[in-house]
Design a protein around this motif. Structure first.
Motif, PDB file in Angstrom:
ATOM      1  N   VAL A  21      58.051  38.725  23.141  1.00  0.00           N
ATOM      2  CA  VAL A  21      57.750  37.788  24.218  1.00  0.00           C
ATOM      3  C   VAL A  21      56.392  38.172  24.798  1.00  0.00           C
ATOM      4  CG1 VAL A  21      58.395  36.965  26.513  1.00  0.00           C
ATOM      5  CG2 VAL A  21      60.155  37.307  24.766  1.00  0.00           C
ATOM      6  N   GLN A  22      55.467  37.216  24.853  1.00  0.00           N
ATOM      7  CA  GLN A  22      54.117  37.451  25.353  1.00  0.00           C
ATOM      8  C   GLN A  22      53.918  36.729  26.673  1.00  0.00           C
ATOM      9  OE1 GLN A  22      51.275  39.248  23.956  1.00  0.00           O
ATOM     10  NE2 GLN A  22      50.614  38.840  26.051  1.00  0.00           N
ATOM     11  N   ALA A  23      53.368  37.436  27.646  1.00  0.00           N
ATOM     12  CA  ALA A  23      53.005  36.837  28.929  1.00  0.00           C
ATOM     13  C   ALA A  23      51.505  36.543  28.951  1.00  0.00           C
ATOM     14  CB  ALA A  23      53.388  37.759  30.082  1.00  0.00           C
ATOM     15  N   ARG A  24      51.076  35.846  29.981  1.00  0.00           N
ATOM     16  CA  ARG A  24      49.652  35.506  30.136  1.00  0.00           C
ATOM     17  C   ARG A  24      48.940  36.583  30.937  1.00  0.00           C
ATOM     18  NH1 ARG A  24      47.085  31.979  34.151  1.00  0.00           N
ATOM     19  NH2 ARG A  24      49.136  31.282  34.845  1.00  0.00           N
ATOM     20  N   TRP A  25      47.697  36.860  30.556  1.00  0.00           N
ATOM     21  CA  TRP A  25      46.899  37.823  31.299  1.00  0.00           C
ATOM     22  C   TRP A  25      46.358  37.202  32.589  1.00  0.00           C
ATOM     23  CZ3 TRP A  25      43.125  40.716  27.466  1.00  0.00           C
ATOM     24  CH2 TRP A  25      43.884  41.429  26.531  1.00  0.00           C
ATOM     25  N   VAL A  52      49.237  28.254  24.103  1.00  0.00           N
ATOM     26  CA  VAL A  52      50.132  27.154  24.456  1.00  0.00           C
ATOM     27  C   VAL A  52      50.285  26.200  23.277  1.00  0.00           C
ATOM     28  CG1 VAL A  52      50.373  25.098  25.907  1.00  0.00           C
ATOM     29  CG2 VAL A  52      49.744  27.286  26.944  1.00  0.00           C
ATOM     30  N   ALA A  53      49.159  25.878  22.614  1.00  0.00           N
ATOM     31  CA  ALA A  53      49.203  24.947  21.481  1.00  0.00           C
ATOM     32  C   ALA A  53      49.944  25.555  20.299  1.00  0.00           C
ATOM     33  CB  ALA A  53      47.787  24.551  21.080  1.00  0.00           C
ATOM     34  N   THR A  66      49.102  43.939  25.025  1.00  0.00           N
ATOM     35  CA  THR A  66      49.666  44.293  26.320  1.00  0.00           C
ATOM     36  C   THR A  66      50.293  43.038  26.915  1.00  0.00           C
ATOM     37  OG1 THR A  66      49.220  45.297  28.475  1.00  0.00           O
ATOM     38  CG2 THR A  66      47.539  43.829  27.602  1.00  0.00           C
ATOM     39  N   ALA A  67      50.950  43.197  28.052  1.00  0.00           N
ATOM     40  CA  ALA A  67      51.592  42.069  28.742  1.00  0.00           C
ATOM     41  C   ALA A  67      52.644  41.400  27.869  1.00  0.00           C
ATOM     42  CB  ALA A  67      50.552  41.035  29.194  1.00  0.00           C
ATOM     43  N   GLY A  68      53.339  42.184  27.046  1.00  0.00           N
ATOM     44  CA  GLY A  68      54.380  41.645  26.191  1.00  0.00           C
ATOM     45  C   GLY A  68      55.539  42.617  26.066  1.00  0.00           C
ATOM     46  N   VAL A 104      57.927  34.198  21.452  1.00  0.00           N
ATOM     47  CA  VAL A 104      58.003  33.293  22.596  1.00  0.00           C
ATOM     48  C   VAL A 104      56.831  33.585  23.523  1.00  0.00           C
ATOM     49  CG1 VAL A 104      59.328  32.608  24.644  1.00  0.00           C
ATOM     50  CG2 VAL A 104      60.511  33.078  22.477  1.00  0.00           C
ATOM     51  N   TYR A 105      56.141  32.537  23.937  1.00  0.00           N
ATOM     52  CA  TYR A 105      55.032  32.683  24.886  1.00  0.00           C
ATOM     53  C   TYR A 105      55.434  32.072  26.223  1.00  0.00           C
ATOM     54  CZ  TYR A 105      50.490  32.105  27.129  1.00  0.00           C
ATOM     55  OH  TYR A 105      49.451  32.143  28.026  1.00  0.00           O
ATOM     56  N   LEU A 106      55.222  32.817  27.301  1.00  0.00           N
ATOM     57  CA  LEU A 106      55.572  32.377  28.651  1.00  0.00           C
ATOM     58  C   LEU A 106      54.306  32.300  29.501  1.00  0.00           C
ATOM     59  CD1 LEU A 106      58.739  34.611  29.244  1.00  0.00           C
ATOM     60  CD2 LEU A 106      58.658  32.254  28.407  1.00  0.00           C
ATOM     61  N   PRO A 107      53.615  31.151  29.512  1.00  0.00           N
ATOM     62  CA  PRO A 107      52.356  31.052  30.269  1.00  0.00           C
ATOM     63  C   PRO A 107      52.543  31.179  31.778  1.00  0.00           C
ATOM     64  CG  PRO A 107      53.031  28.894  29.451  1.00  0.00           C
ATOM     65  CD  PRO A 107      53.942  29.895  28.816  1.00  0.00           C
ATOM     66  N   GLN A 108      53.740  30.902  32.269  1.00  0.00           N
ATOM     67  CA  GLN A 108      53.983  30.997  33.700  1.00  0.00           C
ATOM     68  C   GLN A 108      54.191  32.444  34.158  1.00  0.00           C
ATOM     69  OE1 GLN A 108      56.094  29.920  31.457  1.00  0.00           O
ATOM     70  NE2 GLN A 108      58.135  30.779  31.820  1.00  0.00           N
TER      71      GLN A 108
END
Length: 362
Positions: A21-25, A52-53, A66-68, A104-108
């Motif tokens: 799971v990756q978060a946004r920086w 996102v795309a 990082t951030a994952g 899974v990417y979580l931009p929020q």
């Protein structure tokens, strides 16, 4: 990581097929300098457009180092961490997805991070990313093409892993600008108008890309637009640094992992830390290219090649900014104001030129 990050990032692992799971920086020091503001624009585009795309369309995307959060089984199933590329995170990402794991990417979900605050730190990071991505492409693209994945995934993976080749491909055309300015041609020929239109459309595309990314990040147009010309110039100025990285990867040159120096909370004023890096020899090449394009400006004026002037100014400013900043000079204002002037000049020249083409209806 704060509790909110753990709580938000662990939810998708309820699906046993999810490996990462990756978060946004976020950007702790976005407002530190012009350099950090420009980096933030590029990274926002990566996280708010590219990620996102790719994730939304079911394409493969990468863990950003990082951030994952990773499922340990996914790392082991993919063959574990390896050190044969400089982007071990990108390498592992594609091996895990080749093995069938979903990301899974979580931009929020935002994780704050520090941007490199000095030019040499930034160039070290970009060199590592460019070289490592090409190393990963050489290592994994054959397996990706042979895999049973669908063609949209394979094609996108090819573009993603080879995108830094553009730095190498743009070098020769850029260097040919100055001798081309001395060639004889009719400025009213359709071929020349087509060339100018192509350059203009490329610029419009780049500007639009960054505007969309910054709007997605919640910034206003009036705050974004003044910085875009400087960002275009910075991308040009980085071409030597990143083209060198691509060449090293293509010829199989191995190098150690050089960490990106950070200032940390003890250096709020941006004073050099003990990890500060000296200028590389290629910084002299950047300054020589700035001189080269200064000569090109004179050639363009002598030969009346007005449409080329704004581009030459951006080339000059980009290499001058990157080169001087590598030796510790503070020239942020020069880049910002000069690039804005060049961009305004480009708009004026294009409008005037189109209005004076005799074979158009008006």
């Amino acid at each position: 990581p704060p509790h909110a990050f753990r709580r938000g990032g662990l939810g998708p692992f309820a699906d046993p097929g999810v490996g990462m799971v990756q978060a946004r920086w976020g950007h702790l020091n976005r407002e530190f300098s012009l350099l950090t503001r420009l980096q933030a624009i590029v990274l926002d585009g990566h996280f708010l457009i590219e990620h996102v795309a790719r994730s939304g369309l079911g394409r493969w995307f990468n863990f950003n180092g990082t951030a994952g959060i990773w499922r340990r089984t996914a790392i082991e199933d993919a063959g574990g961490w390896t050190a044969d590329t400089l982007t071990e995170d990108l390498d592992l990402s594609y091996r895990a997805q080749l093995a069938g794991w979903n990301f899974v990417y979580l931009p929020q979900l935002v994780s704050e991070a520090e941007l490199p605050a000095t030019m040499n730190a930034f160039k070290t990071q970009q060199h590592r990313w460019a070289k490592g991505s090409v190393q990963t492409a050489r290592k994994l693209l054959p397996a990706i093409w042979r895999s049973e994945g669908n063609w949209p995934i394979k094609i996108e993976a090819g573009f993603h892993l080879t995108n830094n080749l553009t730095y190498l491909l743009m070098t020769i055309p850029v260097l040919l600008w100055v001798p081309t300015l001395s060639a004889r041609f009719d400025p009213e020929r359709r071929a020349m108008l087509l060339l100018a239109a192509t350059m203009g459309l490329t610029t419009v595309w780049a500007v639009s890309w960054h505007l969309v990314g910054q709007r997605a990040a919640g910034r206003r147009y009036r705050d974004i637009l003044p910085e875009i010309p400087a960002l275009l110039a910075l991308g040009i100025g980085l071409s030597v640094n990143n083209a060198r990285a691509v060449l090293e990867a293509l010829v199989g040159n191995q190098s150690g992992f050089e960490r990106t120096p950070k200032m940390g909370p003890n250096h709020p004023a941006g004073r050099s830390s003990r990890y500060a890096l000296p200028a590389h020899w290629a910084s002299w090449a950047e300054l020589l290219l700035a001189l080269y394009f200064a000569t090109g400006i004179a050639v363009a004026i002598i030969n009346g090649r007005w449409i080329a002037l704004p581009f030459l100014v951006l080339f000059l400013l980009g290499f001058l900014y990157v080169g001087l900043s590598s030796f510790g000079w503070r020239v942020d204002r020069l880049l910002l104001r000069g690039a804005q002037g060049a961009f305004a000049g480009l708009v004026i020249i294009v409008v005037w030129s189109v209005g004076h083409v005799p074979w158009l209806p008006w």
